[in-house]
Design a protein around this motif. Structure first.
Motif, PDB file in Angstrom:
ATOM      1  N   LEU A  42       0.817  -1.209   0.000  1.00  0.00           N
ATOM      2  CA  LEU A  42       0.000   0.000   0.000  1.00  0.00           C
ATOM      3  C   LEU A  42       0.854   1.264   0.000  1.00  0.00           C
ATOM      4  O   LEU A  42       0.601   2.196  -0.779  1.00  0.00           O
ATOM      5  N   SER A  43       1.858   1.320   0.852  1.00  0.00           N
ATOM      6  CA  SER A  43       2.665   2.543   0.937  1.00  0.00           C
ATOM      7  C   SER A  43       3.421   2.788  -0.358  1.00  0.00           C
ATOM      8  O   SER A  43       3.545   3.935  -0.814  1.00  0.00           O
ATOM      9  N   TYR A  44       3.934   1.714  -0.992  1.00  0.00           N
ATOM     10  CA  TYR A  44       4.630   1.909  -2.265  1.00  0.00           C
ATOM     11  C   TYR A  44       3.658   2.412  -3.328  1.00  0.00           C
ATOM     12  O   TYR A  44       3.962   3.363  -4.056  1.00  0.00           O
ATOM     13  N   LEU A 279      11.624  -2.030  -6.213  1.00  0.00           N
ATOM     14  CA  LEU A 279      11.439  -1.811  -7.643  1.00  0.00           C
ATOM     15  C   LEU A 279      12.388  -0.765  -8.206  1.00  0.00           C
ATOM     16  O   LEU A 279      12.767  -0.821  -9.381  1.00  0.00           O
ATOM     17  N   ARG A 280      12.804   0.170  -7.355  1.00  0.00           N
ATOM     18  CA  ARG A 280      13.688   1.234  -7.830  1.00  0.00           C
ATOM     19  C   ARG A 280      15.058   0.707  -8.243  1.00  0.00           C
ATOM     20  O   ARG A 280      15.812   1.401  -8.939  1.00  0.00           O
ATOM     21  N   ASN A 281      15.405  -0.505  -7.812  1.00  0.00           N
ATOM     22  CA  ASN A 281      16.678  -1.099  -8.228  1.00  0.00           C
ATOM     23  C   ASN A 281      16.671  -1.513  -9.697  1.00  0.00           C
ATOM     24  O   ASN A 281      17.737  -1.696 -10.292  1.00  0.00           O
ATOM     25  N   LEU A 288       7.760   2.411 -15.210  1.00  0.00           N
ATOM     26  CA  LEU A 288       6.621   1.640 -14.719  1.00  0.00           C
ATOM     27  C   LEU A 288       5.303   2.289 -15.113  1.00  0.00           C
ATOM     28  O   LEU A 288       4.364   1.617 -15.563  1.00  0.00           O
ATOM     29  N   LEU A 289       5.228   3.601 -14.963  1.00  0.00           N
ATOM     30  CA  LEU A 289       3.975   4.293 -15.245  1.00  0.00           C
ATOM     31  C   LEU A 289       3.690   4.358 -16.743  1.00  0.00           C
ATOM     32  O   LEU A 289       2.522   4.281 -17.153  1.00  0.00           O
TER      33      LEU A 289
END
Length: 387
Positions: A42-44, A279-281, A288-289
């Motif tokens: 949720l936070s991500y 995911l940022r790795n 992604l978007l």
């Protein structure tokens, strides 16, 4: 059949509608600090949506995508959208690259320049390719007038006509992963005379090894695969079961909610990539978007999910493939195929274990993937000159 130039132009009203929906999200109640254990964190997702609202610029990404030479052509009733970038070398080899789900043709955007112009990146111009990257029928900017019968085998027939009748290539190379692996294997099975070879990053779920009655006939490697596949399906395969049985039911929610769509797609990028939990790795927020936006602005989630239904209900059996085959094995990919089975069912001429990468390796490690493709096809270039 006519090949026409194509540019992406999403209407302003589609983006205005998206903005409204992102500003009126109803979030679920948090389950506590479960991270990704119960699904998309949720936070991500909230942080990604905030970036989507405040920093992401579709028009900037649209302009970048439109730098590629894009076309559309009606093939067997499907308006196929594809990139066609010419190689810069003495004798470029044509290659068609096929993506899967939940990615899109964006899977290959980073390796296109590496394959078309290897000299620019320190490679050999003799390794240049003409690169064709289509969107699967019903994905992105390719149409899908009737979902029925659009399975991997049918797509391979569309690809064969696209490459030969529309683009004029007598023989070509093919590569793919996920659904793209299946399409590429059916292309090799249905039209071996058209191919120099095929390059794969996976073989999907090998259903022939899942029969509970054949255990005594399997090698230890195959038994390990069978146990791993059964565990993976029970833990991770819910999406596949739903999309293979009731894709339309799921389509209502994910065609209506951009955040729901993002949550469904993002969870797979997290689980299947070599991101090591972050995911940022492996991917930027813009990457992604933009992939999610391809689904959203074209309203194609329903048709993309439906190919799972057709592959389950209408796909013909696939026999041994005699076309020379290269396989790149990725350490973080889903269900590494047993080599003994692959050698028995495909004409494997190159088997490479790459040091990094997951299911989306062309996005995660484009240099490694491009080099493996170049190396696999290098021996076939002499043959190409003779033909």
């Amino acid at each position: 059949m006519t090949v026409e130039s194509f540019q992406i132009r999403v209407p302003d009203e589609v983006l205005d509608d998206l903005k409204y929906r992102l500003n009126h999200v109803r979030w679920p109640e948090p389950l506590g600090s479960t991270g990704w254990e119960h699904g998309t964190d949720l936070s991500y997702l909230q942080s990604l949506v905030t970036y989507w609202q405040e920093q992401y610029d579709w028009r900037e990404q649209e302009a970048k995508l439109n730098r590629f030479s894009q076309f559309r052509s009606n093939v067997d009733g499907v308006d196929v959208h594809f990139i066609h970038e010419r190689g810069k070398g003495p004798s470029p080899m044509p290659i068609i690259l096929t993506h899967g789900w939940p990615d899109s043709y964006l899977r290959y955007q980073k390796i296109i320049p590496l394959l078309t112009d290897p000299a620019r990146y320190g490679g050999d111009p003799e390794d240049a390719f003409d690169v064709i990257v289509p969107s699967l029928p019903g994905f992105g900017f390719s149409s899908c007038p009737d979902y029925r019968g659009i399975n991997n085998s049918r797509v391979s027939e569309v690809w064969a006509k696209l490459m030969t009748e529309e683009l004029g290539y007598r023989k070509f190379a093919a590569a793919g992963g996920d659904i793209g692996s299946g399409v590429t294997r059916y292309l090799a099975s249905n039209h071996p005379e058209l191919l120099f070879g095929i390059h794969l990053t996976d073989i999907g779920i090998i259903k022939s090894l899942m029969n509970p009655n054949d255990q005594a006939e399997l090698s230890e490697e195959e038994l390990h695969y069978k146990r791993s596949a059964q565990e993976w399906i029970s833990r991770e395969g819910g999406y596949m079961t739903l999309q293979s049985t009731k894709p339309q039911t799921l389509a209502y929610g994910l065609s209506d909610s951009p955040v729901g769509l993002a949550g469904w797609i993002i969870e797979k990028f997290h689980a299947w990539s070599d991101c090591k939990g972050d995911l940022r790795n492996s991917f930027s927020e813009d990457e992604l978007l933009t992939n999610i936006m391809i689904y959203w602005v074209t309203n194609t989630f329903g048709s993309t999910a439906h190919i799972y239904y057709e592959n389950t209900h209408s796909l013909p059996p696939l026999g041994r493939i005699e076309v020379p085959t290269g396989i790149a094995i990725l350490p973080a990919d889903v269900l590494t195929p047993p080599k003994v089975w692959a050698m028995r069912n495909l004409n494997i001429t190159r088997w490479t274990s790459l040091p990094r990468g997951g299911h989306f390796t062309a996005m995660e490690e484009p240099e490694l993937m491009a080099e493996d493709i170049r190396a696999f096809y290098r021996p076939f270039r002499t043959r190409m000159e003779k033909e």
